[in-house]
Design a protein around this motif. Structure first.
Motif, PDB file in Angstrom:
ATOM      1  N   PRO A  10      -9.157  -1.877 -10.689  1.00  0.00           N
ATOM      2  CA  PRO A  10      -7.788  -2.192 -10.326  1.00  0.00           C
ATOM      3  C   PRO A  10      -7.444  -1.619  -8.951  1.00  0.00           C
ATOM      4  CG  PRO A  10      -7.828  -0.322 -11.780  1.00  0.00           C
ATOM      5  CD  PRO A  10      -9.243  -0.842 -11.692  1.00  0.00           C
ATOM      6  N   PRO A  11      -6.461  -2.199  -8.301  1.00  0.00           N
ATOM      7  CA  PRO A  11      -6.051  -1.643  -7.019  1.00  0.00           C
ATOM      8  C   PRO A  11      -5.416  -0.278  -7.252  1.00  0.00           C
ATOM      9  CG  PRO A  11      -4.547  -3.368  -7.720  1.00  0.00           C
ATOM     10  CD  PRO A  11      -5.664  -3.331  -8.714  1.00  0.00           C
ATOM     11  N   SER A  12      -5.825   0.718  -6.517  1.00  0.00           N
ATOM     12  CA  SER A  12      -5.190   2.015  -6.658  1.00  0.00           C
ATOM     13  C   SER A  12      -4.292   2.230  -5.456  1.00  0.00           C
ATOM     14  CB  SER A  12      -6.237   3.124  -6.769  1.00  0.00           C
ATOM     15  OG  SER A  12      -6.992   3.187  -5.590  1.00  0.00           O
ATOM     16  N   ARG A  13      -3.293   3.067  -5.626  1.00  0.00           N
ATOM     17  CA  ARG A  13      -2.345   3.399  -4.568  1.00  0.00           C
ATOM     18  C   ARG A  13      -1.642   2.166  -4.006  1.00  0.00           C
ATOM     19  NH1 ARG A  13      -6.560   6.568  -1.761  1.00  0.00           N
ATOM     20  NH2 ARG A  13      -5.882   5.430   0.062  1.00  0.00           N
ATOM     21  N   THR A  14      -1.335   1.216  -4.878  1.00  0.00           N
ATOM     22  CA  THR A  14      -0.594   0.029  -4.458  1.00  0.00           C
ATOM     23  C   THR A  14       0.465  -0.330  -5.486  1.00  0.00           C
ATOM     24  OG1 THR A  14      -2.023  -1.554  -5.575  1.00  0.00           O
ATOM     25  CG2 THR A  14      -2.602  -1.013  -3.306  1.00  0.00           C
ATOM     26  N   VAL A  15       1.363  -1.197  -5.070  1.00  0.00           N
ATOM     27  CA  VAL A  15       2.226  -1.909  -5.987  1.00  0.00           C
ATOM     28  C   VAL A  15       1.955  -3.385  -5.738  1.00  0.00           C
ATOM     29  CG1 VAL A  15       4.613  -2.555  -6.502  1.00  0.00           C
ATOM     30  CG2 VAL A  15       4.024  -0.155  -6.180  1.00  0.00           C
ATOM     31  N   THR A  16       1.737  -4.120  -6.808  1.00  0.00           N
ATOM     32  CA  THR A  16       1.493  -5.540  -6.710  1.00  0.00           C
ATOM     33  C   THR A  16       2.766  -6.271  -7.120  1.00  0.00           C
ATOM     34  OG1 THR A  16      -0.814  -5.160  -7.307  1.00  0.00           O
ATOM     35  CG2 THR A  16      -0.014  -7.423  -7.431  1.00  0.00           C
ATOM     36  N   ILE A  17       3.259  -7.125  -6.220  1.00  0.00           N
ATOM     37  CA  ILE A  17       4.421  -7.961  -6.522  1.00  0.00           C
ATOM     38  C   ILE A  17       3.873  -9.341  -6.884  1.00  0.00           C
ATOM     39  CG2 ILE A  17       6.531  -9.000  -5.617  1.00  0.00           C
ATOM     40  CD1 ILE A  17       6.612  -6.678  -3.579  1.00  0.00           C
ATOM     41  N   ILE A  54       0.185   7.890 -14.229  1.00  0.00           N
ATOM     42  CA  ILE A  54       1.082   6.865 -14.764  1.00  0.00           C
ATOM     43  C   ILE A  54       2.508   7.105 -14.268  1.00  0.00           C
ATOM     44  CG2 ILE A  54       1.723   7.852 -17.007  1.00  0.00           C
ATOM     45  CD1 ILE A  54       0.640   4.236 -16.477  1.00  0.00           C
ATOM     46  N   GLN A  55       2.913   8.366 -14.117  1.00  0.00           N
ATOM     47  CA  GLN A  55       4.241   8.663 -13.562  1.00  0.00           C
ATOM     48  C   GLN A  55       4.326   8.206 -12.110  1.00  0.00           C
ATOM     49  OE1 GLN A  55       4.538  12.867 -14.319  1.00  0.00           O
ATOM     50  NE2 GLN A  55       5.512  12.567 -16.312  1.00  0.00           N
ATOM     51  N   LEU A  56       3.290   8.453 -11.346  1.00  0.00           N
ATOM     52  CA  LEU A  56       3.262   8.035  -9.949  1.00  0.00           C
ATOM     53  C   LEU A  56       3.279   6.504  -9.849  1.00  0.00           C
ATOM     54  CD1 LEU A  56       3.131   8.843  -6.983  1.00  0.00           C
ATOM     55  CD2 LEU A  56       0.643   9.028  -7.212  1.00  0.00           C
ATOM     56  N   ALA A  57       2.530   5.831 -10.701  1.00  0.00           N
ATOM     57  CA  ALA A  57       2.535   4.365 -10.722  1.00  0.00           C
ATOM     58  C   ALA A  57       3.939   3.841 -11.033  1.00  0.00           C
ATOM     59  CB  ALA A  57       1.524   3.846 -11.748  1.00  0.00           C
ATOM     60  N   ALA A  58       4.622   4.471 -11.972  1.00  0.00           N
ATOM     61  CA  ALA A  58       5.991   4.070 -12.329  1.00  0.00           C
ATOM     62  C   ALA A  58       6.956   4.320 -11.170  1.00  0.00           C
ATOM     63  CB  ALA A  58       6.448   4.815 -13.575  1.00  0.00           C
ATOM     64  N   GLN A  59       6.814   5.449 -10.493  1.00  0.00           N
ATOM     65  CA  GLN A  59       7.682   5.753  -9.349  1.00  0.00           C
ATOM     66  C   GLN A  59       7.478   4.746  -8.223  1.00  0.00           C
ATOM     67  OE1 GLN A  59       6.543   9.776  -8.491  1.00  0.00           O
ATOM     68  NE2 GLN A  59       7.749  10.639 -10.172  1.00  0.00           N
ATOM     69  N   ARG A 114      12.036 -18.270 -10.221  1.00  0.00           N
ATOM     70  CA  ARG A 114      10.852 -17.539 -10.680  1.00  0.00           C
ATOM     71  C   ARG A 114      11.152 -16.055 -10.844  1.00  0.00           C
ATOM     72  NH1 ARG A 114       6.010 -19.449  -6.904  1.00  0.00           N
ATOM     73  NH2 ARG A 114       4.824 -18.182  -8.362  1.00  0.00           N
ATOM     74  N   ASN A 115      10.669 -15.503 -11.945  1.00  0.00           N
ATOM     75  CA  ASN A 115      10.795 -14.070 -12.184  1.00  0.00           C
ATOM     76  C   ASN A 115       9.703 -13.326 -11.420  1.00  0.00           C
ATOM     77  OD1 ASN A 115      13.028 -14.201 -13.948  1.00  0.00           O
ATOM     78  ND2 ASN A 115      11.678 -14.849 -15.592  1.00  0.00           N
ATOM     79  N   ILE A 116       9.907 -12.022 -11.253  1.00  0.00           N
ATOM     80  CA  ILE A 116       9.008 -11.228 -10.421  1.00  0.00           C
ATOM     81  C   ILE A 116       8.560  -9.984 -11.177  1.00  0.00           C
ATOM     82  CG2 ILE A 116       8.799  -9.985  -8.240  1.00  0.00           C
ATOM     83  CD1 ILE A 116      11.272 -11.814  -7.355  1.00  0.00           C
ATOM     84  N   CYS A 117       7.259  -9.804 -11.271  1.00  0.00           N
ATOM     85  CA  CYS A 117       6.683  -8.602 -11.873  1.00  0.00           C
ATOM     86  C   CYS A 117       6.281  -7.662 -10.743  1.00  0.00           C
ATOM     87  CB  CYS A 117       5.472  -8.940 -12.727  1.00  0.00           C
ATOM     88  SG  CYS A 117       5.912  -9.861 -14.217  1.00  0.00           S
ATOM     89  N   ILE A 118       6.638  -6.405 -10.891  1.00  0.00           N
ATOM     90  CA  ILE A 118       6.280  -5.380  -9.923  1.00  0.00           C
ATOM     91  C   ILE A 118       5.392  -4.393 -10.669  1.00  0.00           C
ATOM     92  CG2 ILE A 118       7.121  -3.583  -8.382  1.00  0.00           C
ATOM     93  CD1 ILE A 118       9.568  -6.176  -9.395  1.00  0.00           C
ATOM     94  N   LEU A 119       4.108  -4.378 -10.330  1.00  0.00           N
ATOM     95  CA  LEU A 119       3.122  -3.587 -11.059  1.00  0.00           C
ATOM     96  C   LEU A 119       2.681  -2.400 -10.211  1.00  0.00           C
ATOM     97  CD1 LEU A 119       0.968  -6.609 -12.290  1.00  0.00           C
ATOM     98  CD2 LEU A 119       2.960  -5.571 -13.409  1.00  0.00           C
ATOM     99  N   GLY A 120       3.067  -1.210 -10.634  1.00  0.00           N
ATOM    100  CA  GLY A 120       2.688   0.000  -9.923  1.00  0.00           C
ATOM    101  C   GLY A 120       1.315   0.469 -10.362  1.00  0.00           C
ATOM    102  N   PRO A 160       0.824  -1.220   0.000  1.00  0.00           N
ATOM    103  CA  PRO A 160       0.000   0.000   0.000  1.00  0.00           C
ATOM    104  C   PRO A 160       0.856   1.267   0.000  1.00  0.00           C
ATOM    105  CG  PRO A 160       0.175  -0.857   2.215  1.00  0.00           C
ATOM    106  CD  PRO A 160       0.900  -1.842   1.330  1.00  0.00           C
ATOM    107  N   PHE A 161       0.328   2.317  -0.593  1.00  0.00           N
ATOM    108  CA  PHE A 161       0.985   3.629  -0.611  1.00  0.00           C
ATOM    109  C   PHE A 161      -0.007   4.703  -0.203  1.00  0.00           C
ATOM    110  CE2 PHE A 161       3.995   1.326  -3.129  1.00  0.00           C
ATOM    111  CZ  PHE A 161       5.189   1.994  -2.972  1.00  0.00           C
TER     112      PHE A 161
END
Length: 143
Positions: A130-137, A88-93, A70-76, A41-42
């Motif tokens: 979609p989940p907002s204000r999160t990063v999904t690992i 989109i900039q905030l999601a990338a950060q 296993r590889n890991i995807c980090i989705l902002g 959460p952010f």
């Protein structure tokens, strides 16, 4: 392998370590997986990993070390936190902050791929709330 970004700030040069993106795998479909998914959460408008992220981040790191193949995807993610470009900039950060945290804790950078996801750019994602204000690992399935 790490890449370095150099920024000129006045007369001082600052070098920031940036983990290299792995070219060998894709995160397409990662948001549809249900196993080995961790949500960080952010606070609104922030890309700084908060104290509340300690537990899910530790769990993701433990799982990553347990299965080094296993590889890991980090989705902002960023919801309605400004205009489409700002979101989109905030999601990338956010994704970059979590990617750096994983790399700093010993996860090989070639296993990590960070991507920004924003509801404004994907009608199918918008419909799925979609989940907002999160990063999904997401630990991707073993190849």
């Amino acid at each position: 392998m790490k890449r370095f970004a150099v920024f000129a700030l006045g007369v001082t040069l600052v070098a920031l370590t940036v983990p290299a993106q792995a070219a060998g795998f894709s995160c397409v479909g990662a948001e549809k997986l249900e196993d080995d998914v961790y949500s960080i959460p952010f606070p609104r408008g922030s890309a700084t990993i908060p104290e509340a992220a300690r537990s899910p981040l530790a769990a993701a790191i433990e799982a990553a070390f347990a299965e080094p193949g296993r590889n890991i995807c980090i989705l902002g993610h960023a919801g309605q936190e400004g205009g489409a470009t700002t979101s989109i900039q905030l999601a990338a950060q956010r994704a970059r902050a979590v990617t750096n945290a994983l790399a700093e804790r010993g996860i090989a950078p070639e296993r990590l791929r960070s991507e920004a996801r924003s509801a404004q750019f994907s009608p199918s994602v918008r419909a799925a709330e979609p989940p907002s204000r999160t990063v999904t690992i997401v630990l991707m399935p073993a190849p």
